[in-house]
Design an enzyme around this catalytic site. Structure first.
Site, PDB file in Angstrom:
ATOM      1  N   PRO A  16       1.282   3.996   5.476  1.00  0.00           N
ATOM      2  CA  PRO A  16       1.174   2.748   6.249  1.00  0.00           C
ATOM      3  C   PRO A  16       1.664   1.562   5.420  1.00  0.00           C
ATOM      4  O   PRO A  16       1.013   1.162   4.446  1.00  0.00           O
ATOM      5  CB  PRO A  16      -0.322   2.641   6.546  1.00  0.00           C
ATOM      6  CG  PRO A  16      -0.988   3.400   5.433  1.00  0.00           C
ATOM      7  CD  PRO A  16      -0.049   4.497   5.047  1.00  0.00           C
TER       8      PRO A  16
ATOM      9  N   ASP B 296       2.494  -0.522   0.204  1.00  0.00           N
ATOM     10  CA  ASP B 296       1.528   0.441   0.728  1.00  0.00           C
ATOM     11  C   ASP B 296       0.238  -0.309   1.055  1.00  0.00           C
ATOM     12  O   ASP B 296      -0.462  -0.777   0.158  1.00  0.00           O
ATOM     13  CB  ASP B 296       1.274   1.524  -0.329  1.00  0.00           C
ATOM     14  CG  ASP B 296       0.368   2.643   0.167  1.00  0.00           C
ATOM     15  OD1 ASP B 296      -0.341   2.445   1.177  1.00  0.00           O
ATOM     16  OD2 ASP B 296       0.349   3.722  -0.469  1.00  0.00           O
ATOM     17  N   HIS B 297      -0.074  -0.416   2.364  1.00  0.00           N
ATOM     18  CA  HIS B 297      -1.214  -1.227   2.773  1.00  0.00           C
ATOM     19  C   HIS B 297      -2.558  -0.571   2.458  1.00  0.00           C
ATOM     20  O   HIS B 297      -3.612  -1.197   2.616  1.00  0.00           O
ATOM     21  CB  HIS B 297      -1.128  -1.520   4.278  1.00  0.00           C
ATOM     22  CG  HIS B 297      -1.711  -2.857   4.652  1.00  0.00           C
ATOM     23  ND1 HIS B 297      -2.761  -3.427   3.982  1.00  0.00           N
ATOM     24  CD2 HIS B 297      -1.382  -3.742   5.626  1.00  0.00           C
ATOM     25  CE1 HIS B 297      -3.063  -4.596   4.516  1.00  0.00           C
ATOM     26  NE2 HIS B 297      -2.239  -4.811   5.519  1.00  0.00           N
ATOM     27  N   ARG B 298      -2.568   0.662   1.988  1.00  0.00           N
ATOM     28  CA  ARG B 298      -3.817   1.310   1.605  1.00  0.00           C
ATOM     29  C   ARG B 298      -4.382   0.727   0.318  1.00  0.00           C
ATOM     30  O   ARG B 298      -5.597   0.750   0.093  1.00  0.00           O
ATOM     31  CB  ARG B 298      -3.611   2.820   1.435  1.00  0.00           C
ATOM     32  CG  ARG B 298      -3.219   3.550   2.709  1.00  0.00           C
ATOM     33  CD  ARG B 298      -2.883   4.999   2.427  1.00  0.00           C
ATOM     34  NE  ARG B 298      -1.731   5.136   1.539  1.00  0.00           N
ATOM     35  CZ  ARG B 298      -1.244   6.298   1.106  1.00  0.00           C
ATOM     36  NH1 ARG B 298      -1.824   7.431   1.490  1.00  0.00           N
ATOM     37  NH2 ARG B 298      -0.190   6.345   0.308  1.00  0.00           N
ATOM     38  N   ILE B 299      -3.490   0.210  -0.535  1.00  0.00           N
ATOM     39  CA  ILE B 299      -3.948  -0.289  -1.832  1.00  0.00           C
ATOM     40  C   ILE B 299      -3.535  -1.740  -2.093  1.00  0.00           C
ATOM     41  O   ILE B 299      -4.124  -2.412  -2.931  1.00  0.00           O
ATOM     42  CB  ILE B 299      -3.413   0.597  -2.978  1.00  0.00           C
ATOM     43  CG1 ILE B 299      -1.887   0.692  -2.919  1.00  0.00           C
ATOM     44  CG2 ILE B 299      -4.038   1.980  -2.924  1.00  0.00           C
ATOM     45  CD1 ILE B 299      -1.274   1.392  -4.113  1.00  0.00           C
TER      46      ILE B 299
END
Length: 462
Positions: free
Chosen positions: A264, A434-437
């Site tokens: 994502p 990376d929108h997770r981190i």
């Protein structure tokens, strides 16, 4: 320039211990004693990168019958990133070439055989020839299976109850049914695996007709009739078109791009004035400094202050905070794309960084990069500004947290706070993350710092 080299070889004997394991590609053989019964060793296709699944033989440096010395280059292998000379771990004779020039083989499969003396050459050649026999015999097996499918199916064998001494095994649902219908399980003979009593056995004893769905399950031969394999979407052929298979590098790029779709991501753009950077570039250009080196140095300095942007998420469950700042820079080469890595870019001065970058580009275009020189990046930079591209989005490489896309610097009309107009050079920087981190605020803060460094670039030469 000499090609980078790796050593590999392993004993063909099941009783020969692996003498020198390789971190890349040697696979151990079963070793039950230290006595070497056979002196023929297999030369394996090495894994030259973490993404390599097969390699292509560019050329055999040695020919069949040539004497080999330990550490001597034997073959040039093309991986998905580079060409490498591969050395042998042993003295001996190249008895047989299993995979010829221009052919490919999976990682870990034998590509040649090494004999210790001339007495083993004939045996090695026989083993090499027998290695092709399974493939040769696979075709008749396919034909035989087709004939069986086309012929009428044989009558289904009558299920023979299998009794198992000791305790009767009953499925939980069968127990429940037996209790409901007052069926004595001890008097039943199970038809399930190893005499297991199934619900169908209980229903039959109770005089219950099997349900419709049970009948369907009892005749899997009809359901399991061969169906045409689901093929990829077909497209109309265009007259005069020519299909060209991917090279190893193109296949690796394709695989990585598809993998990146599962991450994502989000994108943030930021305009940056470049007048001061352009002036500095004109001063340091005669000393061999490139604009790419300036941008890489600026990015590394900004990442020191924003380590989250230098992090990565490799398992979908955790952060990986990287202690080193390694700037990978996208480079277009003949037949593909590769990202040489400027390791510890924050710790190198601008001139040493530029010299290192020049060496990496030369090695990349000669396909002579070592694995650690292209697979150790923690942040990637892609610069199409040199081609006049004013803006673009870059695809996030697998295993990294962010990639920066740099557009061309162009004259732009700017109004100040008092309403006066002026013309300044500006470039647009787009970062994919990376929108997770990495969150929006993280990326905005990083870009503000990067912008300040570019607009006041004196610190780049310190």
């Amino acid at each position: 320039m000499a090609s980078p080299s790796l050593s590999f070889s392993s004993s063909l004997s099941t009783t020969t211990p692996l003498l020198r394991p390789s971190a890349f590609f040697l696979r151990p053989r079963n070793a039950s004693s230290s006595v070497i019964r056979s002196k023929i060793r297999e030369i394996f296709m090495p894994a030259l990168s973490s993404t390599m699944t097969e390699g292509k033989i560019v050329s055999w440096i040695k020919s069949e019958g040539d004497l080999l010395s330990k550490g001597e280059s034997v073959v040039v292998v093309e991986s998905d990133k580079a060409d490498m000379d591969v050395e042998t771990f042993y003295d001996g004779i190249l008895a047989a070439i299993v995979v010829n020039e221009g052919e490919s083989a999976p990682v870990g499969s034998p590509i040649g055989l090494l004999a210790e003396t001339e007495d083993e050459i004939a045996e090695a050649k026989a083993k090499a020839a027998s290695g092709a026999s399974p493939a040769a015999t696979s075709s008749p097996k396919v034909e035989e299976s087709v004939k069986v499918e086309n012929s009428p199916p044989p009558p289904a064998p009558v299920a023979t109850p299998v009794s198992t001494p000791g305790k009767t095994v009953v499925t939980p649902y069968a127990k429940k049914l037996a209790k409901q219908h007052k069926v004595d399980i001890s008097k039943l003979v199970g038809t399930g695996p190893f005499g297991r009593i199934t619900p169908e056995d209980v229903e039959k004893a109770a005089g219950i007709k099997p349900k419709a769905n049970n009948v369907a399950v009892a005749a899997p031969a009809v359901v399991a009739a061969p169906a045409p394999a689901k093929s990829a979407a077909s497209y109309p052929e265009i007259e005069g078109s020519n299909v060209v298979p991917f090279t190893s590098m193109q296949a690796a790029v394709s695989k990585n791009m598809v993998e990146s779709l599962s991450v994502p991501t989000f994108r943030v753009g930021y305009p940056i004035a470049t007048d001061a950077l352009d002036a500095l570039y004109e001063k340091v250009k005669p000393k061999g400094v490139t604009m790419t080196a300036l941008l890489a140095k600026a990015a590394a300095m900004a990442l020191v202050m924003h380590p989250t942007v230098n992090a990565s998420c490799k398992d979908g469950k955790s952060f990986t905070h990287n202690s080193s700042i390694n700037i990978a820079v996208a480079v277009a080469i003949n037949g593909g794309l590769i990202t040489p890595v400027l390791q510890d870019a924050d710790k190198l001065d601008l001139y040493l960084l530029s010299q290192k970058w020049k060496e990496l580009v030369e090695k990349a275009r000669a396909k002579q990069l070592q694995p650690q020189e292209y697979n150790s990046g923690t942040f990637t930079l892609s610069n199409l500004g040199m081609f006049g591209v004013d803006r673009f989005d870059a695809i996030l490489p697998p295993g990294q947290g962010a990639i920066m896309a740099v557009g061309a610097s162009k004259p732009t009309v700017i109004a100040d706070k008092d309403g006066f107009f002026s013309v300044k050079n500006k470039m647009l920087v787009n970062v994919t993350a990376d929108h997770r981190i990495i969150y929006g605020a993280d990326l905005a803060a990083f870009l503000q710092t990067f912008s300040k460094i570019i607009e006041n670039p004196e610190s780049l030469t310190m």
